[in-house]
Scaffold this motif. Structure first.
Motif, PDB file in Angstrom:
ATOM      1  N   ALA A 156       0.826  -1.214   0.000  1.00 44.95           N
ATOM      2  CA  ALA A 156       0.000   0.000   0.000  1.00 44.95           C
ATOM      3  C   ALA A 156       0.856   1.258   0.000  1.00 44.95           C
ATOM      4  N   GLY A 157       2.091   1.137   0.476  1.00 36.32           N
ATOM      5  CA  GLY A 157       3.007   2.270   0.423  1.00 36.32           C
ATOM      6  C   GLY A 157       3.762   2.325  -0.889  1.00 36.32           C
ATOM      7  N   PHE A 158       4.204   1.166  -1.381  1.00 38.52           N
ATOM      8  CA  PHE A 158       5.056   1.103  -2.565  1.00 38.52           C
ATOM      9  C   PHE A 158       4.304   1.528  -3.829  1.00 38.52           C
ATOM     10  N   THR A 159       3.119   0.969  -4.051  1.00 34.69           N
ATOM     11  CA  THR A 159       2.429   1.171  -5.329  1.00 34.69           C
ATOM     12  C   THR A 159       2.069   2.635  -5.603  1.00 34.69           C
ATOM     13  N   PRO A 160       1.425   3.370  -4.666  1.00 34.75           N
ATOM     14  CA  PRO A 160       1.130   4.780  -4.965  1.00 34.75           C
ATOM     15  C   PRO A 160       2.393   5.618  -5.173  1.00 34.75           C
ATOM     16  N   LEU A 161       3.478   5.299  -4.452  1.00 38.72           N
ATOM     17  CA  LEU A 161       4.726   6.039  -4.644  1.00 38.72           C
ATOM     18  C   LEU A 161       5.281   5.784  -6.050  1.00 38.72           C
ATOM     19  N   TYR A 162       5.213   4.539  -6.506  1.00 41.58           N
ATOM     20  CA  TYR A 162       5.631   4.211  -7.869  1.00 41.58           C
ATOM     21  C   TYR A 162       4.791   4.997  -8.877  1.00 41.58           C
ATOM     22  N   GLN A 163       3.470   4.965  -8.699  1.00 40.84           N
ATOM     23  CA  GLN A 163       2.576   5.631  -9.641  1.00 40.84           C
ATOM     24  C   GLN A 163       2.780   7.144  -9.646  1.00 40.84           C
ATOM     25  N   ALA A 164       3.036   7.723  -8.471  1.00 38.54           N
ATOM     26  CA  ALA A 164       3.207   9.175  -8.377  1.00 38.54           C
ATOM     27  C   ALA A 164       4.552   9.635  -8.921  1.00 38.54           C
ATOM     28  N   THR A 165       5.569   8.777  -8.846  1.00 39.29           N
ATOM     29  CA  THR A 165       6.907   9.133  -9.334  1.00 39.29           C
ATOM     30  C   THR A 165       6.998   8.994 -10.843  1.00 39.29           C
ATOM     31  N   LEU A 166       6.255   8.064 -11.414  1.00 39.08           N
ATOM     32  CA  LEU A 166       6.345   7.763 -12.847  1.00 39.08           C
ATOM     33  C   LEU A 166       6.187   9.001 -13.742  1.00 39.08           C
TER      34      LEU A 166
END
Length: 458
Positions: free
Chosen positions: A115-125
């Motif tokens: 739940a922490g990793f996925t939104p950070l990945y999506q927001a950084t992309l």
């Protein structure tokens, strides 16, 4: 193929590799968990797995907003590496679990990391790409890999278990997360942009969800994503029931049904970069919703196993159209500093929709004939399509004229177009905090809900 063009960007190539490895590790660990639960206590395997999946949803819904609230203050790169390493450590320990509650705790912890990793990945992309077309292609590529992982993970897990025991499989999963962490270590992350949000735990935690729901096009996006949840839950919950109980087939047909929806989604992922050049995102999602509704209704014309395969294939295409462009809409609707909060809100709200959709799909298979259940879902999807179009206007504009009333307040800020004022010398380097005044002004710019724009202009 246009879809692979973003891989020419070295930083994205590393970032994509890290995410793909982590995604494969997640898929393998989900399957391994199910088999491990059966091995631990085959009489309670279904109970253990259902509780573990419920824990996953609770983690996704409750934790993502907290991560998103403070992502602008934390080093994203090291936070994502931490989540990968933490998942690896938990998986190394999982074979030592001897009670059901051990699995519950460990799976909840793994999904907190997810739940922490996925939104950070999506927001950084989106920060990696300067060109919106390239970002759109990267979203399509991510979608294709997601579908490919769904198809590949069960087969790969079965092959690995022919020569490995559970302990070795969990260790292999852990190694996948460590490999992902190593790849992230090489990536050069864009620098964090300071946010002008006020301090306060609740203000920061609730900021993303409140701002998301105040943005009309994002309310429309959520409606479209809910259609994807309704149809996706139908497939996930009922494929085995329809194939084996309704049509009397074996497990291989269930696997083939999942392959059909994955194939439909992957084909559409290849087509999306071209569609994005000729259609607006709103029209792409509208087309996806229409495809989903028509495919569900069409089963009444061909109520057979062949018809079911056709419906599943078209639903896969619709799913790609409904979900893949979401990142572009979120990018358009948020400032760079607040983007993690918006992506976390999307993650939380869509998973709330999926949780509700899972419950609906379960009741449909329990109390309704297959054709009637699909008609009910088609009707619900049609309602959500109308709601989405009502919120997300056809003349939706990014640049809006609006008026600021005179305001005096205190919060962290940079000296941008909203902050032109005098200083006495003690305020320190930017971003800094001191009481300051905003005069009444009317102007026009790309509009986002943030600390200075608390409601949408009408």
């Amino acid at each position: 193929f246009e879809i692979f063009a973003p891989l020419n960007n070295k930083q994205y190539r590393l970032f994509f590799t890290a995410h793909t490895i982590a995604l494969l590790g997640t898929g393998l660990s989900t399957i391994a968990l199910a088999l491990f639960a059966y091995n631990l206590d085959n009489g309670r395997a279904a109970e253990i797995i259902s509780f573990a999946l419920a824990a996953k949803m609770v983690a996704y819904i409750c934790v993502a907003p907290v991560i998103g609230a403070y992502a602008h203050k934390l080093p994203r790169k090291y936070l994502m590496i931490f989540f990968d390493v933490a998942r690896a450590a938990i998986l190394f320990a999982l074979p030592f679990a001897s009670e059901a509650w051990h699995i519950y705790v460990m799976i909840f912890a793994i999904n907190i990391c997810g739940a922490g990793f996925t939104p950070l990945y999506q927001a950084t992309l989106p920060s990696i790409f300067k060109d919106e077309d390239e970002y759109g292609k990267a979203l399509s590529l991510s979608r294709m890999v997601y579908d490919f992982e769904n198809l590949l993970s069960p087969t790969l897990a079965a092959i690995l278990l022919l020569s490995l025991d559970f302990s070795s499989l969990f260790q292999l999963n852990a190694a996948a997360f460590l490999a992902s962490a190593l790849a992230l270590g090489i990536v050069v992350f864009p620098a964090n942009i300071a946010s002008d949000r006020k301090s306060g735990i609740w203000h920061n935690v609730s900021f993303g969800v409140k701002s998301y729901l105040k943005t009309p096009r994002l309310r429309g996006l959520l409606s479209f994503n809910f259609i994807a949840a309704l149809t996706g839950a139908l497939v996930i919950v009922n494929s085995a029931h329809y194939a084996q109980n309704i049509f009397g087939q074996d497990k291989s047909v269930t696997a083939a049904l999942f392959a059909a929806i994955g194939l439909g989604s992957m084909i559409m992922a290849f087509a999306l970069p071209h569609l994005m050049k000729i259609l607006t995102i709103r029209n792409i999602m509208k087309m996806g919703a229409a495809l989903a509704i028509v495919s569900l209704m069409s089963f009444t014309l061909l109520p057979s196993l062949t018809g079911l395969f056709l419906v599943w294939f078209i639903l896969g295409m619709a799913s790609a159209l409904l979900q893949t462009p979401s990142g572009l809409v979120l990018q358009q609707s948020s400032t760079l500093a607040d983007r993690p909060a918006y992506f976390s809100a999307q993650f939380t709200l869509t998973h709330m929709g999926w949780l509700f959709a899972y419950l609906v799909a379960g009741q449909i298979s329990q109390y309704m004939a297959i054709d009637m259940g699909m008609l009910i879902l088609a009707g619900a999807s049609a309602v959500m399509l109308l709601v989405g179009l009502k919120f997300w206007h056809v003349d939706d504009a990014v640049k809006l004229s609006h008026t600021h009333v005179e305001t005096q307040h205190l919060h962290p800020h940079m000296h941008d177009e909203h902050h032109q004022h005098k200083h006495e010398g003690w305020e320190g380097p930017e971003p800094h905090v001191h009481e300051h005044r905003h005069p009444k002004v009317k102007h026009s710019h790309n509009f986002h809900i943030d600390e200075h724009h608390l409601r949408w202009p009408h």
